[in-house]
Structure formats: C-alpha cells, structure tokens
Enzyme design. Sequence first.
Site, PDB file in Angstrom:
ATOM      1  N   ARG A  87       0.860  -1.186   0.000  1.00  0.00           N
ATOM      2  CA  ARG A  87       0.000   0.000   0.000  1.00  0.00           C
ATOM      3  C   ARG A  87       0.891   1.229   0.000  1.00  0.00           C
ATOM      4  O   ARG A  87       1.909   1.266   0.717  1.00  0.00           O
ATOM      5  CB  ARG A  87      -0.889   0.062   1.254  1.00  0.00           C
ATOM      6  CG  ARG A  87      -1.740  -1.142   1.507  1.00  0.00           C
ATOM      7  CD  ARG A  87      -2.762  -1.405   0.432  1.00  0.00           C
ATOM      8  NE  ARG A  87      -3.624  -0.268   0.175  1.00  0.00           N
ATOM      9  CZ  ARG A  87      -4.441  -0.188  -0.881  1.00  0.00           C
ATOM     10  NH1 ARG A  87      -4.481  -1.157  -1.775  1.00  0.00           N
ATOM     11  NH2 ARG A  87      -5.213   0.863  -1.047  1.00  0.00           N
ATOM     12  N   ASN A 103      12.252   0.909   3.766  1.00  0.00           N
ATOM     13  CA  ASN A 103      11.588   0.074   2.751  1.00  0.00           C
ATOM     14  C   ASN A 103      12.629  -0.709   1.963  1.00  0.00           C
ATOM     15  O   ASN A 103      13.783  -0.287   1.840  1.00  0.00           O
ATOM     16  CB  ASN A 103      10.804   0.980   1.785  1.00  0.00           C
ATOM     17  CG  ASN A 103      10.023   0.188   0.752  1.00  0.00           C
ATOM     18  OD1 ASN A 103       9.387  -0.822   1.071  1.00  0.00           O
ATOM     19  ND2 ASN A 103      10.076   0.624  -0.493  1.00  0.00           N
ATOM     20  N   HIS A 105      12.985  -2.285  -1.944  1.00  0.00           N
ATOM     21  CA  HIS A 105      12.355  -2.191  -3.271  1.00  0.00           C
ATOM     22  C   HIS A 105      13.150  -3.040  -4.254  1.00  0.00           C
ATOM     23  O   HIS A 105      14.384  -2.997  -4.263  1.00  0.00           O
ATOM     24  CB  HIS A 105      12.331  -0.726  -3.719  1.00  0.00           C
ATOM     25  CG  HIS A 105      11.660  -0.546  -5.042  1.00  0.00           C
ATOM     26  ND1 HIS A 105      10.280  -0.588  -5.176  1.00  0.00           N
ATOM     27  CD2 HIS A 105      12.153  -0.378  -6.281  1.00  0.00           C
ATOM     28  CE1 HIS A 105       9.970  -0.445  -6.453  1.00  0.00           C
ATOM     29  NE2 HIS A 105      11.098  -0.306  -7.150  1.00  0.00           N
TER      30      HIS A 105
HETATM   31  C1  GAR Z   1       9.817  -8.170  -2.417  1.00  0.00           C
HETATM   32  O1  GAR Z   1      10.467  -8.449  -3.640  1.00  0.00           O
HETATM   33  C2  GAR Z   1       9.872  -6.698  -2.114  1.00  0.00           C
HETATM   34  O2  GAR Z   1      11.061  -6.072  -2.525  1.00  0.00           O
HETATM   35  C3  GAR Z   1       8.710  -6.192  -2.929  1.00  0.00           C
HETATM   36  O3  GAR Z   1       7.701  -7.153  -2.773  1.00  0.00           O
HETATM   37  C4  GAR Z   1       8.307  -8.422  -2.538  1.00  0.00           C
HETATM   38  C5  GAR Z   1       7.731  -8.976  -1.274  1.00  0.00           C
HETATM   39  O4  GAR Z   1       8.161 -10.290  -1.045  1.00  0.00           O
HETATM   40  N1  GAR Z   1       8.293  -4.901  -2.497  1.00  0.00           N
HETATM   41  C6  GAR Z   1       7.787  -3.975  -3.293  1.00  0.00           C
HETATM   42  O5  GAR Z   1       7.610  -4.160  -4.495  1.00  0.00           O
HETATM   43  C7  GAR Z   1       7.412  -2.680  -2.617  1.00  0.00           C
HETATM   44  N2  GAR Z   1       7.257  -1.636  -3.589  1.00  0.00           N
HETATM   45  P1  GAR Z   1       8.117 -10.929   0.404  1.00  0.00           P
HETATM   46  O6  GAR Z   1       6.674 -10.727   0.905  1.00  0.00           O
HETATM   47  O7  GAR Z   1       8.410 -12.377   0.178  1.00  0.00           O
HETATM   48  O8  GAR Z   1       9.115 -10.236   1.252  1.00  0.00           O
END
Ligand code: GAR
Length: 212
Positions: A87, A103, A105
């Site tokens: 979010r 965060n 990314h």
């Molecule tokens: C991860 O690759 C994280 O970097 C990305 O979502 C995935 C979550 O995986 N985050 C984003 O894209 C935020 N903008 P996880 O739930 O297995 O940690």
Amino acid sequence: MKRCVILISGRGSNMQALLRAQLPLEVAAVVSNDARAPGLAIARAAGVPTAAIDHRAFAGREAFDARLADEIERFAPDLVVLAGFMRILGQAFVQRFAGKLINIHPSLLPAFPGLHTHRRALEAGVRVHGCTVHFVTAEVDHGPIIIQAAIAVLPQDDEASLAARVLEQEHRIYPQALAWLARGQVRLNAHGRVDFPHPRNAPALIAPALDA
Ligand code: GAR
C-alpha cells in the site's frame, strides 16, 4: 535493544529473513493490511505478535493510514520496516514516522520505482539489476539509500528467474541494513543522505564481464 514493527502484505519472505537473522533488534509486531497474508502465520509461528488491518474497510487512504499508525504506535517502535508492504502510505503517515521508516524495493533505485520492476528491467534491456533498502519519504520509492545489491541480467532471464535472484539479494541486504540501523551505525545527515561512520567499499559488478 531497539524495537521494530514490520509491515507486510503477502508472502513475507523478507520478514522471515529478518527474523532468522537474529538481529540486535526486537521485532515487536508484524502488521498486515491483509489478514490472509501468508507471512502472518510465519510470524505467529516464530512467536511474534501479529495484527491485520484491512485497508478495504476504510473509506479512504487517510483513514486507513491513521488507523495503521495508531496500531504501530502501540508497540512504540524505533523503526517501522516495510517488507513487501504493497500500500502506498500518505504524507501524514510518512511524516509521523519520519527517519524511522525503511523500505526494500526490487530495483536499483532511482531506476524502476513502482510495480513490475523485473519485467520493466527486462524490457529496458539493462545489464545490471538489483534491489535497494532506503528511508521512506513522501515521494514513492525515492528516499535516501542505505544499501543496494546488483546482479547481472542474463540472456536467458525471464521475469521469474530475475525476481528469484533479486530476492536472494534482498534477503542479504535487508538484515544488513537493519543491523546497521539497530546498532546506530548509519544515520540520515542534514542533506538527506545516509552517513556511514566507517565507509565501506565493495567490488564492481560489470555485466557482461570484461574479456579476461
Ligand atoms: C519483495 O520483492 C519486495 O522487494 C517487494 O515485494 C516483494 C515482497 O516479497 N516490495 C515492493 O515491491 C514494494 N514496492 P516478500 O513478501 O516475500 O518479502
């Protein structure tokens, strides 16, 4: 010991990497915007308190953000760690936790902010891709960078293979960044950059490799 609250939306593999890393940082709670997030069960199994606040139950972003912030503050965290939290958080929330909000990314920011980073990296034909841990500011995916990992994009890569290799690196750099933060070894300076008291070097990644 400093305390953190981790926010997730789904799988929770980064959260799990943080729990496994045995950081000098107490994980006070894991909070999700989706009660069905598989990561919540992983956190509970590790003995970490969890909460779910469904964003769909709120009329708008501000109301959700305010409720989420109140829930986080119950745990009085020093750090609020976004680990696959999908979010966008509004300005009021970001200001409330300014300097504490971190965060991860899945791209080498400032390239590819937003969604579908691996697909967009392949479409752009970049030779080097990766992931970034950064402080969160009001501008989405643009805050001061703490650490990045780069990997080579291979000719046979597709979105899934690239995502898997980037995720491996995410699980290495997020615990490292939080260890530094927990020990007070990195901080935001007056120019909005991240200072390291003891600068560290790293070898170059060149892709494809130079001729031997
Ligand atoms: C991860 O690759 C994280 O970097 C990305 O979502 C995935 C979550 O995986 N985050 C984003 O894209 C935020 N903008 P996880 O739930 O297995 O940690």
